[in-house]
Scaffold this active site. Structure first.
Site, short mmCIF file in Angstrom:
data_model
loop_
_atom_site.label_atom_id
_atom_site.label_comp_id
_atom_site.label_asym_id
_atom_site.label_seq_id
_atom_site.Cartn_x
_atom_site.Cartn_y
_atom_site.Cartn_z
N HIS A 18 3.20 -6.31 0.34
CA HIS A 18 2.01 -7.00 -0.25
C HIS A 18 1.32 -6.49 -1.44
O HIS A 18 0.62 -7.18 -2.32
CB HIS A 18 0.92 -7.34 0.85
CG HIS A 18 0.08 -5.99 1.05
ND1 HIS A 18 0.47 -5.08 2.07
CD2 HIS A 18 -1.01 -5.57 0.70
CE1 HIS A 18 -0.55 -4.28 2.05
NE2 HIS A 18 -1.31 -4.33 1.45
N HIS A 61 4.90 0.92 -1.22
CA HIS A 61 3.69 0.41 -2.16
C HIS A 61 3.64 1.38 -3.35
O HIS A 61 3.60 0.55 -4.70
CB HIS A 61 2.13 0.45 -1.59
CG HIS A 61 2.18 -0.11 -0.12
ND1 HIS A 61 2.75 -1.52 -0.11
CD2 HIS A 61 1.62 -0.05 1.21
CE1 HIS A 61 2.73 -1.84 1.20
NE2 HIS A 61 1.98 -0.96 2.02
#
Ligand code: NAD
Length: 477
Positions: free
Chosen positions: A172, A234
């Site tokens: 995300h 990430h």
């Protein structure tokens, strides 16, 4: 622009992620006019319930997490799109009913919002029951493996039933506005790219700091730690977007090819270039060991490391990464510190400070470029550093809360069939291939993590990692 008509199945629709992110995100895209009113969203999970009960549950989650009132007419319209099929993905019941809900001609997408151990069961039954075909898309959540071997096994399982072009591995972070803006800044301006290399960049700092601990999911977290939970995915993605060469086109494989080259060029991390930490107990607040329910744990709730990229562009420019729980502030940022001017023409004014470009992911997404100017006034030629500040919300006139959340954007990309912001299988494997030896070296060592105080900026050792190189961490605030 509305996306094509779609049928989206959410496996794990009664779970936390579906409630907090997926359903509220879809609702917001619906309100934005992006979701055709004929589209269908089908929840699937083990709980027995009917469409009506699922709509009630979804409404509650949307009211809470999309901050909308119960009687908002748009909520009622959105709920019309929702249906529910009870399925235990390990069994054969329910699949026929699910198939009957899928319409010919619509885009078919399947969101695997369940534990990765169930990905294989779902993939196998979707294709076995003839529900998914060559045009279907699947969305899989993190964690994608816990090491190279398990990631390879997961990729192989999915590859038995789906082509790579059908698989959307969510990270995300890639859905964040600022992260995409990083590519716009680099490749749609001439200002930065000529300086974007070891000749002009002194170093890069990437920080992801959290204020929360691991309480609540401590025993789960204890099996992963900060490197698996944040760095391998990430932070690696952020590093890639900063370090990669310009892709020849803004096209999924062109971008992912360039990211992959960066991962492959990462040097092994030396033991002296990495610091692990665990937060201590403080007052009545439990420390990491209590939260993890494991008094002997050596799992890191904090890690800082110096990373070198072995290629022409970045030779000699280190990337410092740090991430941790229970730190002073919740902040994610990338800071690019340029070199100082080679010679100062100004006397008596203090050394000129280096330019710095700070890209903030949260809070308050935006960018800030620090430049030197003359201090206004008659005091002579005194220099000061001032920020050229650009908050995206201010600059674009958008309320911060109107900026689409990463999940909403990514789900719409799935429907559009755009994989640019999703990780490709070989990228994930390359990232694990780099991470595994770091984790193994630690497991083989006898060292204990460095303690740090909750609310601090991490262990003292991490400061030394920078001081040793005559640099300093940016303040966490
Ligand atoms: P959760 O435990 O809250 O929900 C799991 C869901 O899976 C529930 O709907 C449950 O009914 C369903 N489920 C479990 N076993 C099943 C079975 N045999 N058949 C059918 N359904 C079954 O988990 P979550 O927090 O929603 O996470 C889902 C996935 O997303 C996980 O892979 C997780 O790692 C990932 N993820 C979650 C978050 C988050 O913020 N919650 C963030 C990133 C990634």
């Amino acid at each position: 622009i509305p996306v094509d008509d779609f049928d989206l199945v959410i496996f794990g629709a009664t779970g936390d992620l579906a409630h907090r992110k997926i359903l509220p995100g879809l609702f917001r895209r619906f309100v934005a006019g992006q979701i055709p009113e004929t589209s269908r969203i089908v929840g699937a999970a083990r709980t027995q319930m009917d469409d009506g009960q699922f709509r009630d549950e979804a409404a509650k989650a949307i009211c809470e997490f999309a901050k909308v009132k119960k009687n908002d007419p748009r909520l009622a319209q959105f709920l019309e799109l929702l249906g529910y099929t009870p399925i235990d993905v390990k069994g054969e019941g329910g699949w026929k009913e699910l198939k009957s809900r899928m319409r010919d001609g619509a885009v078919h997408a399947f969101y695997f919002s369940v534990a990765p151990s169930l990905f294989g069961d779902i993939a196998e039954r979707l294709s076995g029951h003839g529900i998914a075909d060559d045009n279907s898309r699947i969305v899989v959540e993190k964690p994608f493996g816990r090491d190279l071997a398990s990631a390879k096994a997961l990729n192989a399982t999915l590859a038995q039933h789906f082509h790579e072009s059908q698989i959307y591995r969510i990270d995300h972070y890639l859905g964040k506005e600022t992260v995409q803006n990083l590519m716009a800044v680099r490749f749609a301006n001439v200002l930065f790219e000529p300086l974007w290399n070891a000749q002009y960049v002194d170093h890069v700092q990437i920080t992801v700091a959290e204020t929360v601990g691991v309480g609540g999911r401590g025993s789960y977290y204890d099996k992963s730690g900060a490197i698996r939970d944040m760095v391998q995915n990430h932070m690696m993605q952020l590093l890639c977007l900063i370090a990669m060469e310009p892709p020849y086109h803004f096209d999924p494989d062109a971008v992912r090819d360039e990211k992959l080259k960066v991962i492959r060029a990462l040097e092994p991390v030396l033991p002296e270039d990495i610091v692990r930490g665990q937060y201590q107990a403080s007052g009545d607040q439990p420390g990491y060991l209590e939260d993890a329910e494991n008094p002997d744990s050596r799992t890191e709730s904090y890690v800082a490391m110096k990373v070198r990229i072995s290629n022409w562009r970045w030779q000699g420019t280190p990337f410092y990464l740090r991430t941790g729980k229970k730190l002073r502030a919740r902040t994610s940022e990338i800071a690019i510190t340029f070199k100082e001017p080679p010679h100062s023409i100004f006397d008596d004014t203090g050394a000129p400070k280096a330019n710095e470009l700070v890209i903030r992911l949260q809070p308050n997404e935006g960018m800030n470029l620090k430049v030197m100017i003359k201090e206004p006034g008659p005091g002579g030629m005194r220099l000061v550093q001032v920020p050229l500040d650009m908050s995206f919300a201010d600059a674009l006139g958008a309320e911060g809360s109107d900026m689409p959340d990463a999940y909403e954007r990514l789900i719409m990309d799935v429907i559009r069939g755009n994989q640019t912001l999703f990780m490709r299988g070989d990228e994930v494997e390359a990232a694990w291939a780099w991470t595994d030896p770091i984790i193994e070296a630690w497991e083989d060592s006898k060292r204990a993590p460095e303690p740090y105080d909750p609310g601090s900026s991490g262990p003292e050792e991490a400061l030394r990692l920078m001081h040793r190189d005559n640099r300093r961490w940016r303040e966490i605030r």
